[in-house]
Design a protein around this motif. Structure first.
Motif, PDB file in Angstrom:
ATOM      1  N   THR A  52     -16.037 -37.400  32.869  1.00  0.00           N
ATOM      2  CA  THR A  52     -17.414 -37.043  33.193  1.00  0.00           C
ATOM      3  C   THR A  52     -17.638 -36.837  34.684  1.00  0.00           C
ATOM      4  OG1 THR A  52     -18.026 -39.376  33.261  1.00  0.00           O
ATOM      5  CG2 THR A  52     -18.340 -38.211  31.164  1.00  0.00           C
ATOM      6  N   SER A  53     -16.688 -37.226  35.516  1.00  0.00           N
ATOM      7  CA  SER A  53     -16.860 -37.061  36.960  1.00  0.00           C
ATOM      8  C   SER A  53     -16.097 -35.865  37.527  1.00  0.00           C
ATOM      9  CB  SER A  53     -16.422 -38.343  37.683  1.00  0.00           C
ATOM     10  OG  SER A  53     -15.050 -38.590  37.434  1.00  0.00           O
ATOM     11  N   ASP A  54     -15.394 -35.111  36.680  1.00  0.00           N
ATOM     12  CA  ASP A  54     -14.625 -33.956  37.157  1.00  0.00           C
ATOM     13  C   ASP A  54     -15.541 -32.875  37.719  1.00  0.00           C
ATOM     14  OD1 ASP A  54     -12.213 -35.064  36.516  1.00  0.00           O
ATOM     15  OD2 ASP A  54     -11.941 -33.946  34.668  1.00  0.00           O
ATOM     16  N   SER A  55     -15.103 -32.266  38.813  1.00  0.00           N
ATOM     17  CA  SER A  55     -15.824 -31.163  39.444  1.00  0.00           C
ATOM     18  C   SER A  55     -15.392 -29.848  38.792  1.00  0.00           C
ATOM     19  CB  SER A  55     -15.511 -31.149  40.933  1.00  0.00           C
ATOM     20  OG  SER A  55     -16.087 -30.024  41.541  1.00  0.00           O
ATOM     21  N   ILE A  56     -16.369 -29.062  38.349  1.00  0.00           N
ATOM     22  CA  ILE A  56     -16.082 -27.823  37.622  1.00  0.00           C
ATOM     23  C   ILE A  56     -16.748 -26.653  38.327  1.00  0.00           C
ATOM     24  CG2 ILE A  56     -16.454 -26.580  35.453  1.00  0.00           C
ATOM     25  CD1 ILE A  56     -16.532 -29.340  34.066  1.00  0.00           C
ATOM     26  N   SER A  75     -21.561 -24.128  38.614  1.00  0.00           N
ATOM     27  CA  SER A  75     -20.743 -25.315  38.886  1.00  0.00           C
ATOM     28  C   SER A  75     -21.441 -26.537  38.308  1.00  0.00           C
ATOM     29  CB  SER A  75     -20.516 -25.489  40.396  1.00  0.00           C
ATOM     30  OG  SER A  75     -21.750 -25.642  41.061  1.00  0.00           O
ATOM     31  N   GLY A  76     -20.662 -27.575  38.126  1.00  0.00           N
ATOM     32  CA  GLY A  76     -21.208 -28.803  37.575  1.00  0.00           C
ATOM     33  C   GLY A  76     -20.143 -29.889  37.539  1.00  0.00           C
ATOM     34  N   THR A  77     -20.430 -30.964  36.823  1.00  0.00           N
ATOM     35  CA  THR A  77     -19.478 -32.064  36.676  1.00  0.00           C
ATOM     36  C   THR A  77     -19.353 -32.450  35.215  1.00  0.00           C
ATOM     37  OG1 THR A  77     -21.223 -33.691  37.076  1.00  0.00           O
ATOM     38  CG2 THR A  77     -19.891 -33.056  38.979  1.00  0.00           C
ATOM     39  N   GLY A  78     -18.153 -32.902  34.854  1.00  0.00           N
ATOM     40  CA  GLY A  78     -17.905 -33.384  33.483  1.00  0.00           C
ATOM     41  C   GLY A  78     -17.780 -32.273  32.480  1.00  0.00           C
ATOM     42  N   THR A  79     -18.910 -31.772  32.015  1.00  0.00           N
ATOM     43  CA  THR A  79     -18.963 -30.639  31.092  1.00  0.00           C
ATOM     44  C   THR A  79     -20.014 -29.665  31.602  1.00  0.00           C
ATOM     45  OG1 THR A  79     -18.316 -31.981  29.188  1.00  0.00           O
ATOM     46  CG2 THR A  79     -19.418 -29.914  28.715  1.00  0.00           C
ATOM     47  N   LEU A  80     -19.620 -28.410  31.749  1.00  0.00           N
ATOM     48  CA  LEU A  80     -20.530 -27.363  32.220  1.00  0.00           C
ATOM     49  C   LEU A  80     -20.892 -26.473  31.043  1.00  0.00           C
ATOM     50  CD1 LEU A  80     -21.904 -25.726  34.516  1.00  0.00           C
ATOM     51  CD2 LEU A  80     -19.739 -24.510  34.759  1.00  0.00           C
ATOM     52  N   LYS A  81     -22.195 -26.322  30.786  1.00  0.00           N
ATOM     53  CA  LYS A  81     -22.668 -25.420  29.728  1.00  0.00           C
ATOM     54  C   LYS A  81     -23.447 -24.305  30.405  1.00  0.00           C
ATOM     55  CE  LYS A  81     -22.589 -28.680  25.988  1.00  0.00           C
ATOM     56  NZ  LYS A  81     -23.224 -29.135  24.783  1.00  0.00           N
ATOM     57  N   PHE A  82     -22.905 -23.093  30.280  1.00  0.00           N
ATOM     58  CA  PHE A  82     -23.423 -21.929  30.975  1.00  0.00           C
ATOM     59  C   PHE A  82     -23.930 -20.912  29.959  1.00  0.00           C
ATOM     60  CE2 PHE A  82     -22.383 -17.554  32.060  1.00  0.00           C
ATOM     61  CZ  PHE A  82     -23.041 -17.377  33.257  1.00  0.00           C
ATOM     62  N   SER A  83     -25.054 -20.252  30.259  1.00  0.00           N
ATOM     63  CA  SER A  83     -25.582 -19.216  29.367  1.00  0.00           C
ATOM     64  C   SER A  83     -26.381 -18.208  30.177  1.00  0.00           C
ATOM     65  CB  SER A  83     -26.460 -19.837  28.286  1.00  0.00           C
ATOM     66  OG  SER A  83     -26.961 -18.835  27.417  1.00  0.00           O
ATOM     67  N   LYS A  84     -26.092 -16.923  29.977  1.00  0.00           N
ATOM     68  CA  LYS A  84     -26.830 -15.832  30.620  1.00  0.00           C
ATOM     69  C   LYS A  84     -26.955 -14.685  29.625  1.00  0.00           C
ATOM     70  CE  LYS A  84     -27.355 -17.335  34.884  1.00  0.00           C
ATOM     71  NZ  LYS A  84     -28.621 -17.532  35.542  1.00  0.00           N
ATOM     72  N   THR A  85     -27.937 -13.822  29.869  1.00  0.00           N
ATOM     73  CA  THR A  85     -28.111 -12.650  29.024  1.00  0.00           C
ATOM     74  C   THR A  85     -27.974 -11.380  29.853  1.00  0.00           C
ATOM     75  OG1 THR A  85     -30.505 -12.647  29.312  1.00  0.00           O
ATOM     76  CG2 THR A  85     -29.636 -13.829  27.399  1.00  0.00           C
ATOM     77  N   LYS A  86     -27.643 -10.289  29.168  1.00  0.00           N
ATOM     78  CA  LYS A  86     -27.478  -8.989  29.810  1.00  0.00           C
ATOM     79  C   LYS A  86     -27.848  -7.916  28.785  1.00  0.00           C
ATOM     80  CE  LYS A  86     -25.783  -6.032  32.892  1.00  0.00           C
ATOM     81  NZ  LYS A  86     -26.535  -5.674  34.060  1.00  0.00           N
ATOM     82  N   VAL A 102     -11.067 -26.966  37.430  1.00  0.00           N
ATOM     83  CA  VAL A 102     -11.468 -28.354  37.247  1.00  0.00           C
ATOM     84  C   VAL A 102     -10.747 -29.164  38.311  1.00  0.00           C
ATOM     85  CG1 VAL A 102     -11.439 -30.346  35.705  1.00  0.00           C
ATOM     86  CG2 VAL A 102     -11.865 -28.063  34.779  1.00  0.00           C
ATOM     87  N   ASN A 103     -11.516 -29.797  39.178  1.00  0.00           N
ATOM     88  CA  ASN A 103     -10.966 -30.554  40.317  1.00  0.00           C
ATOM     89  C   ASN A 103     -10.001 -29.696  41.140  1.00  0.00           C
ATOM     90  OD1 ASN A 103     -12.432 -32.863  39.705  1.00  0.00           O
ATOM     91  ND2 ASN A 103     -10.815 -33.676  38.397  1.00  0.00           N
ATOM     92  N   GLY A 104     -10.331 -28.420  41.300  1.00  0.00           N
ATOM     93  CA  GLY A 104      -9.528 -27.513  42.117  1.00  0.00           C
ATOM     94  C   GLY A 104      -8.336 -26.905  41.399  1.00  0.00           C
ATOM     95  N   THR A 105      -8.077 -27.297  40.165  1.00  0.00           N
ATOM     96  CA  THR A 105      -6.960 -26.748  39.402  1.00  0.00           C
ATOM     97  C   THR A 105      -7.471 -25.631  38.494  1.00  0.00           C
ATOM     98  OG1 THR A 105      -5.816 -28.877  39.410  1.00  0.00           O
ATOM     99  CG2 THR A 105      -5.124 -27.265  37.746  1.00  0.00           C
ATOM    100  N   LYS A 106      -6.900 -24.435  38.661  1.00  0.00           N
ATOM    101  CA  LYS A 106      -7.335 -23.277  37.886  1.00  0.00           C
ATOM    102  C   LYS A 106      -6.878 -23.390  36.433  1.00  0.00           C
ATOM    103  CE  LYS A 106      -7.223 -18.191  37.912  1.00  0.00           C
ATOM    104  NZ  LYS A 106      -7.649 -18.154  36.560  1.00  0.00           N
ATOM    105  N   LEU A 107      -7.813 -23.171  35.535  1.00  0.00           N
ATOM    106  CA  LEU A 107      -7.489 -23.128  34.106  1.00  0.00           C
ATOM    107  C   LEU A 107      -7.081 -21.706  33.742  1.00  0.00           C
ATOM    108  CD1 LEU A 107     -10.497 -25.132  32.592  1.00  0.00           C
ATOM    109  CD2 LEU A 107      -8.273 -25.988  33.325  1.00  0.00           C
ATOM    110  N   PRO A 108      -6.347 -21.528  32.652  1.00  0.00           N
ATOM    111  CA  PRO A 108      -6.037 -20.171  32.193  1.00  0.00           C
ATOM    112  C   PRO A 108      -7.334 -19.414  31.893  1.00  0.00           C
ATOM    113  CG  PRO A 108      -4.724 -21.785  30.990  1.00  0.00           C
ATOM    114  CD  PRO A 108      -5.731 -22.552  31.793  1.00  0.00           C
ATOM    115  N   THR A 109      -7.345 -18.126  32.200  1.00  0.00           N
ATOM    116  CA  THR A 109      -8.516 -17.303  31.905  1.00  0.00           C
ATOM    117  C   THR A 109      -8.733 -17.263  30.390  1.00  0.00           C
ATOM    118  OG1 THR A 109      -8.194 -15.939  33.862  1.00  0.00           O
ATOM    119  CG2 THR A 109      -9.537 -14.997  32.103  1.00  0.00           C
TER     120      THR A 109
END
Length: 117
Positions: A52-56, A75-86, A102-109
């Motif tokens: 829950t303290s991870d930087s995203i 950006s957020g911490t722990g769990t990031l829930k993002f939503s936008k419309t277009k 997450v904490n500076g480590t890139k996740l796979p796209t």
């Protein structure tokens, strides 16, 4: 009678055994989704860290073919829930990509594709 006593003793013994439960380890990941309502695309990404303290941080992009038509960051911490419309065009296919760290480590796209009907 003896059978009932043995069953009762076995039940009591089973209740006295220590039982431990462990939560499954979390692994960081990004999960995008895209849905359409008329000519509006709703682009969502959930990014989960290890704790829950991870930087995203997140960069989400909406693509129509090879053209990027929208870019968003969050950006957020722990769990990031993002939503936008277009606003999009009916009959066209779109791809939503999510580049997260997450904490500076890139996740796979992560990506998802959908067609506006």
């Amino acid at each position: 009678m003896k059978k009932t006593i043995w069953l009762t003793l076995l039940l009591l013994l089973a209740l006295m055994l220590p039982i431990t439960a462990q939560a499954a380890p979390r692994s960081p990941r990004a999960t995008p989704s895209i849905s359409f309502s008329g000519t509006t695309a709703t682009c969502k990404v959930t990014v989960r860290g290890d704790s829950t303290s991870d930087s995203i941080s997140l960069t989400a992009k909406l693509w129509k073919g090879s053209e990027c038509i929208a870019t968003w960051t969050a950006s957020g911490t722990g769990t990031l829930k993002f939503s936008k419309t277009k606003t999009v065009e009916k009959g066209s296919t779109y791809k939503l990509t999510a580049d997260a760290t997450v904490n500076g480590t890139k996740l796979p796209t992560a990506s998802v594709t959908g067609t506006c009907q």
